[in-house]
Each structure stands twice: as C-alpha cells, then as structure tokens.
Design an enzyme around this catalytic site. Structure first.
Site, PDB file in Angstrom:
ATOM      1  N   ASP A   1       5.501-105.115  -2.644  1.00  0.00           N
ATOM      2  CA  ASP A   1       5.939-104.893  -4.078  1.00  0.00           C
ATOM      3  C   ASP A   1       6.933-105.504  -4.705  1.00  0.00           C
ATOM      4  O   ASP A   1       8.165-105.843  -4.162  1.00  0.00           O
ATOM      5  CB  ASP A   1       6.582-103.354  -4.631  1.00  0.00           C
ATOM      6  CG  ASP A   1       6.257-103.073  -5.713  1.00  0.00           C
ATOM      7  OD1 ASP A   1       6.272-103.745  -6.850  1.00  0.00           O
ATOM      8  OD2 ASP A   1       6.763-102.082  -5.958  1.00  0.00           O
TER       9      ASP A   1
ATOM     10  N   ASP B   1       8.451 -94.596 -12.949  1.00  0.00           N
ATOM     11  CA  ASP B   1       8.385 -95.641 -12.243  1.00  0.00           C
ATOM     12  C   ASP B   1       9.275 -96.581 -13.412  1.00  0.00           C
ATOM     13  O   ASP B   1       9.144 -96.852 -14.367  1.00  0.00           O
ATOM     14  CB  ASP B   1       7.207 -96.898 -12.250  1.00  0.00           C
ATOM     15  CG  ASP B   1       7.720 -97.629 -11.907  1.00  0.00           C
ATOM     16  OD1 ASP B   1       9.248 -98.480 -11.233  1.00  0.00           O
ATOM     17  OD2 ASP B   1       6.626 -98.990 -11.627  1.00  0.00           O
TER      18      ASP B   1
ATOM     19  N   GLU C   1       9.733 -97.771  -3.615  1.00  0.00           N
ATOM     20  CA  GLU C   1       8.622 -97.702  -4.724  1.00  0.00           C
ATOM     21  C   GLU C   1       7.608 -98.417  -4.177  1.00  0.00           C
ATOM     22  O   GLU C   1       6.024 -97.551  -4.442  1.00  0.00           O
ATOM     23  CB  GLU C   1       8.951 -98.923  -6.060  1.00  0.00           C
ATOM     24  CG  GLU C   1      10.294 -99.101  -6.947  1.00  0.00           C
ATOM     25  CD  GLU C   1      11.082 -99.544  -7.440  1.00  0.00           C
ATOM     26  OE1 GLU C   1      10.666-100.784  -7.389  1.00  0.00           O
ATOM     27  OE2 GLU C   1      11.481 -99.525  -8.548  1.00  0.00           O
TER      28      GLU C   1
ATOM     29  N   LYS D   1      18.879-102.120 -14.435  1.00  0.00           N
ATOM     30  CA  LYS D   1      18.790-101.535 -13.027  1.00  0.00           C
ATOM     31  C   LYS D   1      19.425-102.551 -12.165  1.00  0.00           C
ATOM     32  O   LYS D   1      19.945-101.815 -10.872  1.00  0.00           O
ATOM     33  CB  LYS D   1      16.998-101.663 -12.695  1.00  0.00           C
ATOM     34  CG  LYS D   1      16.920-100.858 -11.332  1.00  0.00           C
ATOM     35  CD  LYS D   1      15.539-101.142 -11.426  1.00  0.00           C
ATOM     36  CE  LYS D   1      14.572-100.467 -10.173  1.00  0.00           C
ATOM     37  NZ  LYS D   1      13.481-100.483 -10.548  1.00  0.00           N
TER      38      LYS D   1
HETATM   39  N1  LIG Z   1       0.910-113.392 -14.688  1.00  0.00           N
HETATM   40  C1  LIG Z   1       2.248-113.792 -13.612  1.00  0.00           C
HETATM   41  N2  LIG Z   1       2.832-113.814 -13.729  1.00  0.00           N
HETATM   42  C2  LIG Z   1       3.695-114.496 -12.496  1.00  0.00           C
HETATM   43  N3  LIG Z   1       5.095-113.344 -13.310  1.00  0.00           N
HETATM   44  C3  LIG Z   1       4.077-112.320 -13.853  1.00  0.00           C
HETATM   45  C4  LIG Z   1       2.896-112.009 -13.863  1.00  0.00           C
HETATM   46  N4  LIG Z   1       2.671-110.688 -15.314  1.00  0.00           N
HETATM   47  C5  LIG Z   1       4.112-110.086 -14.896  1.00  0.00           C
HETATM   48  N5  LIG Z   1       4.993-111.271 -14.316  1.00  0.00           N
HETATM   49  C6  LIG Z   1       6.045-111.122 -14.102  1.00  0.00           C
HETATM   50  O1  LIG Z   1       6.060-109.926 -12.683  1.00  0.00           O
HETATM   51  C7  LIG Z   1       7.568-108.760 -13.872  1.00  0.00           C
HETATM   52  C8  LIG Z   1       7.156-107.857 -13.824  1.00  0.00           C
HETATM   53  O2  LIG Z   1       6.821-106.765 -13.235  1.00  0.00           O
HETATM   54  P1  LIG Z   1       6.733-105.502 -12.620  1.00  0.00           P
HETATM   55  O3  LIG Z   1       6.531-104.572 -13.624  1.00  0.00           O
HETATM   56  O4  LIG Z   1       5.750-104.966 -11.938  1.00  0.00           O
HETATM   57  O5  LIG Z   1       8.942-105.333 -12.458  1.00  0.00           O
HETATM   58  P2  LIG Z   1       9.364-103.647 -12.462  1.00  0.00           P
HETATM   59  O6  LIG Z   1       8.008-103.171 -12.077  1.00  0.00           O
HETATM   60  O7  LIG Z   1      10.157-103.695 -13.954  1.00  0.00           O
HETATM   61  O8  LIG Z   1      10.233-104.368 -11.407  1.00  0.00           O
HETATM   62  P3  LIG Z   1      11.039-104.142 -10.106  1.00  0.00           P
HETATM   63  O9  LIG Z   1      10.070-102.975  -9.818  1.00  0.00           O
HETATM   64  O10 LIG Z   1      11.776-105.185  -9.349  1.00  0.00           O
HETATM   65  O11 LIG Z   1      12.657-102.811 -10.792  1.00  0.00           O
HETATM   66  C9  LIG Z   1       8.594-110.189 -15.004  1.00  0.00           C
HETATM   67  O12 LIG Z   1       9.642-110.464 -14.470  1.00  0.00           O
HETATM   68  C10 LIG Z   1       7.141-110.845 -15.099  1.00  0.00           C
HETATM   69  O13 LIG Z   1       7.525-111.824 -15.914  1.00  0.00           O
HETATM   70 MG   LIG Z   2       8.243-102.111  -9.692  1.00  0.00          MG
END
Ligand SMILES: Nc1ncnc2c1ncn2[C@@H]1O[C@H](COP(=O)(O)OP(=O)(O)OP(=O)(O)O)[C@@H](O)[C@H]1O
Ligand SMILES: [Mg+2]
Length: 636
Positions: free
Chosen positions: A216, A27, A193, A87
C-alpha cells in the site's frame, strides 16, 4: 531510578466489545480520505457532496473553515491558509526531525505552542494571528466525513473504525482517537491500512487459502504486510512501514528539481516563494500522475511569478532519475519484511497493489522484479479498498448486525514495546510481530540498596538503546519493599488491547504496591481530556457557523442560477421587456462575479454574503416592482 530484568511472564487474550449500528469505516489518508458503510450485505462507498468517492484531506481557513474539494480548489490562491499533509505530523512532537523535514516543504506556518504542533494563520482583516492545533485541523476532515455519512444514512453517525499506517506508534494511535473525539466520533477500532485492504480483497476475490502480500503505497506512507488469507480468516505474518515515504515525496523532489531548473535558466531563486512553490507542487503532482501512463508530461504555468511563464517537458526517465532515492527506499522496505519471518518471498501467491503511488511504473517494476513467483494484482484494485475493509470490520463489531461477514483476525505488532533498564538499555517486554491483543509480564528488581521507588520509562522501537527509540510514557512505582538491591520483586505488565495500544502496570509482589499507566493518558505532549472536550465544543460551534456560511453562499448561488428561469415561469413571463431582462442579467452577472472573487477570500464574512444576497434581492425586486407598478398603471 533504574532497575534491571529478572525473569518472565504470562499471556492472555482480551474479548471483543460490540457497538450500535451504524459504524462507518474511514480511511483517513494523507492526501485523500473516504468513508464507507456496510449496508444490505454490501459495502457502500459514500459519495461526498460532489459525488466523488474520496475527499481531499485538505482544510483551509478563510475566517471559517473549508474542507475537502473546496479547500483544495482554492489552495493555489491562498497557500498560506490551506493545510494538507497534516497526517505526517500526527502524534509527533515539534522537535521531531521528521516534523522539521515535512515543515520545510509546506507553504503554511507550523509552530509550537504548549509543546504541541500548531498552525499559525494571519488574519489581515483584524491584524491578528489565529493558532490552530494540528489535531483540530485533522478533526475538520473527520467532521466532514462524519457529516457526509450522516446525511447519506439519514441518522447521526457516532461510531467509526479508522484505518492507520502500520508504523503508527501508541502516541500516534492515541492522537487519531483524540482527533476523532474532537470531531464527535468514537473510534471503536483502529485497523492498519494494509490489513483493511486485505480484508476487503479477501472477501471478494479469495476462494482458498492464499499468501497475500499487500503493498500500500499512498500519499504519505508505504505500508506493507505479508498475510495468509482465507475467506473467513486473515493472519498477518509480517509487516513493515516507511512512515515518510509516499506520493508527496515524489512531488517535493520534482518541485526541487524544477526550482533548480528555473534558477539555472533564469537566475531566479524561487526556493522560498510560497505561491510559486504551491503552483509547482500542483503541477508536479499532475505531471507525476501523467507519467504513469505517458512518457512525457508537459508542465505549463502561466504567470508563475509576476510576468514569468514557466514551461518544462518532464520525461519519465528524468522523473525516475530525480526520485532514485525514493525507489531505493521502496526496495529496502520490501526486503526488510522478509528478514525475520518464516514466510519468504517465494511463498507469496499474490501481491496486491494498493494506493495511488503504486501506479508509478517504476514502482510496479520493482515489485515485479522482487516477486517473480507471484501473481501481481494491479488491475482489480480500487482506491477505496482500505476504506471498504474498515467498513467490513466495522460491521462485524456492530450489535445489531445486518448479515455478518465473520472473519478471524490475527494481527501482529509492528513495533516492540519495552522499558528502560540500567544504562539506558531497551529491555523488550513485547517483541515486534507479537500477536495481539495480549498481556505479558516481566519481573524486575532494584539496583540500589533501600530504593523505595522506581521511575519506569516506556519505549517503542527496535534499537537496543532507548536513545534511538520513541519514549511513549513514564510512570512511577512507590512503596517498594525496603531491602538491599536485587531483593524486591517487581512485576511489570504490558497489556495490548484490540488496537494494539498499551496499558502498563507495575506491582511489587511483596508490598502489594501497584501503579498503572494507560500510555494515552499520561503523555505530556498529548492533549488532555479537558483540551479534547474544549476543542470538541469549539468544533461543534464552528460546524454551526460554517453551515450558516455555506447555506448563505448556496442561497446566493441559487439566486444567480435560477432567478431568470423562475422569472420565465412566473407572472412576469410576458411583462418584462428586453431592457429589463438585460438589466436583470447585468445585476446577476455582477453579483456572480462578486461571489467568484469573494468565495474563498479570507476577509469575506458570512455577514458580507448575507448583505450581498439582500442587496441582490433588493435590486431585483426594484425592477419587478417598477414593472408591476407600470402594469397596474396601464390597467387603470
Ligand atoms: N496515476 C498515478 N501515478 C502516480 N501517482 C499517483 C497516481 N494517482 C494517484 N497518485 C498519487 O497517489 C497519492 C495518493 O494516493 P492515496 O490516495 O492512496 O494516498 P492516501 O491514502 O491519501 O495516503 P496514505 O495512505 O499514505 O496516508 C498522491 O500522491 C497521488 O499523487
Ligand atoms: Mg492510503
């Protein structure tokens, strides 16, 4: 030259290819990435070198590359050389308005070179600039994940299934495949995703046919899909994606708000102050996450800029007000999913919330209000669900399966594919939400007398005018039957493979002249195969150099941490007096401090670390030798 539409088509399905085990699931998120493997009938989330299940999608350059945790950690002191949010730029052109928007919020320098988006890094030591293609930077993260998996599994990993946002067009998909190739990985399949999330969820939690809505909401995109799931089958019914809506946007809004607050209360304008913005961004993200469980977040940054300590108490209410535009976009993305599909909101049994941003209470409230008849699943959701799904799919594509979890996958296109006809109209050949893989053909003719060639422009998008859609490729067909307009019969065929990627062919039914385009090969804005090969070799070379630097640093660290303990176990155990021990401690402390100061410094090279290690050894040996000499003199 242009041409217009005559008649219609045929459909076929492609078969599935299998690959050698192991195939990892990746991922590659905007903010965090993870890697999983299917082994012993279960999916294992592979921990990184710190034992964490996910690795920050952050790369820094300080002479050599830092990737993941270490890159993120030093971001605050080295903002211009710490790269994230890449990304969001994948597969885009420099002049894309989205690039311009993203670029404004980033502390590092984005520029254009040979039509490609690059990052410029200044190197004070040799007063030169270094320029990196953004695909190369993204490849660093994949290289890291590949290496994490290879050392965990004890075999080199070469194949991967990689998850991507639903809204990625063909150019962005191809960019992802190229990035993997630079990192030494073959993408055996791309998966959207939310589809990956629902495969993982279905395997563990679904017992009977269930209509599942996957929401998501990550760091960079909001991806949603309505699906029908059984344990063995999943069918995508509808999908929708907001490519520029994610956690990062909340952070940017909060930073903007805080910059305004600082201006109003002090008159200082920090809009272009990169270091201050970086510090505010880190704190804004923390505050946002705190506000998911608390009503107020206390932001404290000492020395935000020289001599100015910043404090602000951000309430959840204010956070919601500042981000109202983003919440509105969440609502419209959900609504757009149910416009054309037969499945309606009331038909959804379960909504699964995936992605860090779906923890925001207001987001959950929006979902709950919209899906009053459905069960909202938010407590069983693992952050790694997407990665787990990618690994399950990866396993089903291996030749030497362990125990297979078989499932049937019915996927649908997220964006329509078409050609440009007379008057810049978009003539759709493959409509949005078509099941794929598939092959569709349409027949066209000429619009001018004795026209012998046509230029075929291929677009993706939903507008009836090509101007508002994305041009993903162009190719020419020559040798057309010489005849008055409207007579030649030209068949244009669009074939979508398992990744939902297009190969287009054109064929003159009368002259049998044909021309073919695999979109990925001919797009001028993309890397050529030669570029990819060169970058892959450069990456391999740097992997070697980075390994050397990391090894030297860890040897030095080991010395700092273990030397005194080792002494206590050695023949010097009783021989060293207080004053010598004190001297050794001082030397070790000074060297530790040096390492702390230089660990992330742009100017400090592998050779500098090696010199420091050698000097440290020399100084310590000197004390020990002195002691030995004294002991042997005493023996005499
Ligand atoms: N408790 C929370 N409350 C609000 N936001 C959160 C919390 N925990 C994580 N995040 C936010 O979620 C985001 C990361 O989420 P995730 O890891 O699902 O994204 P990603 O997979 O990296 O991105 P994408 O799938 O969009 O490419 C960050 O912006 C983070 O600040
Ligand atoms: Mg993601």
């Amino acid at each position: 030259m242009l041409f217009f539409f005559l008649g219609l088509f045929s459909i076929t399905q492609a078969t599935e290819e299998l690959y050698d085990y192991p195939i990892i699931g990746i991922d590659l998120g905007t903010t965090y990435s993870s890697v999983c493997i299917f082994r012993d009938d279960k999916v294992e989330i592979i921990p990184n070198e710190y034992g964490f299940k996910s690795t920050p999608t952050v790369v820094a350059f300080n002479g050599t590359f830092l990737i993941g945790e270490e890159a993120k950690e030093q971001g605050i002191i080295n903002p211009q050389n710490t790269f994230y949010d890449i990304k969001r730029l994948t597969g885009r052109t420099y002049l894309d308005p989205n690039v311009n928007r993203v670029k404004k919020g980033l502390p590092f320098t984005i520029m254009q070179e040979n039509d490609k988006i690059c990052i410029k890094v200044s190197q004070p030591r040799n007063k030169s600039n270094k320029i990196f293609n953004i695909d190369y930077i993204q490849a660093k993260v994949l290289t890291k994940l590949k290496n994490i998996a290879s050392s965990y599994l004890g075999v080199p990993v070469k194949n991967a299934v990689i998850s991507i946002p639903i809204g990625f067009n063909d150019i962005q998909k191809q960019a992802t495949i190229d990035i993997a190739e630079i990192a030494g990985l073959k993408v055996v399949r791309l998966i959207s995703e939310p589809n990956a999330a629902v495969i993982a969820y279905g395997r563990d939690y679904v017992t009977e046919k269930t209509n599942i809505f996957v929401f998501d909401f990550g760091g960079g995109t909001l991806d949603i899909a309505a699906t029908i799931v059984t344990k063995q089958k999943f069918e995508e019914i509808d999908n929708s994606s907001e490519m520029n809506l994610g956690g990062e946007d909340f952070d940017f809004n909060v930073v903007k708000y805080l910059v305004d607050q600082i201006y109003n209360s002090t008159g200082m304008n920090l809009t272009d102050h990169k270091k201050a913005n970086q510090a505010l961004k880190i704190e804004a993200q923390k505050a946002k996450e705190t506000l998911s469980s608390q009503e107020i977040a206390h932001i404290r940054i000492s020395n935000l800029i020289e001599g100015y300590d910043f404090q602000y108490n951000l309430t959840r209410e204010k956070f919601e007000e500042v981000n109202q535009d983003l919440f509105d976009r969440v609502i419209s993305t959900i609504n757009s999913t149910f416009i054309v599909s037969e499945t309606q909101i009331e038909d959804i049994d379960e909504v699964i919330l995936v992605g860090g941003s779906s923890r925001i209470p207001k987001v959950q409230e929006i979902v709950e209000k919209r899906f009053v008849h459905s069960k909202i699943i938010k407590d069983r959701i693992q952050d790694e669900l997407v990665c787990i799904g990618a690994a399950i799919l990866a396993n089903s594509l291996t030749k030497q399966l362990e125990k297979q979890y078989r499932f049937v996958e019915i996927k649908r296109t997220a964006i329509s594919y078409g050609v440009e006809t007379d008057k810049e109209d978009m003539n759709i050949i493959i409509p949005r939400l078509s099941r794929y893989p598939l092959v569709l053909s349409r027949f066209y003719t000429t619009i001018e007398d004795y026209q012998t060639g046509i230029s075929i422009n291929i677009f993706q998008g939903e507008s009836e005018f090509t101007e508002y859609n994305e041009k993903i490729g162009n190719f020419k067909l020559s040798g057309i039957q010489k005849a008055t307009k409207g007579v030649p019969e030209i068949e244009i065929t669009f074939a979508l493979n398992q990744n939902g990627m297009l190969t287009a062919t054109a064929f003159d039914l009368n002259t049998k002249s044909s021309s073919q385009l695999a979109i990925q090969i001919k797009n001028k804005k993309r890397l050529t195969q030669e570029d990819i090969d060169n970058l892959r070799k450069e990456n391999e070379q740097e992997e070697k150099l980075d390994r050397e630097k990391i090894q030297t640093i860890s040897k030095l660290k080991k010395y700092h941490m273990q030397f005194l303990n080792d002494i206590k176990k050695s023949k010097y155990k009783y021989a060293l007096g207080e004053s010598q021990l004190y001297e050794i401690k001082e030397i070790l402390n000074t060297s530790s401090k040096w390492l702390e100061d230089n660990r992330y410094k742009l100017q400090t090279t592998t050779q500098d670390f090696q010199n420091e290690l050698q000097n440290l050894k020399n100084s310590l040996d000197k004390i020990l030798n002195r002691q030995q000499l004294r002991d042997s003199n005493q023996d005499l």
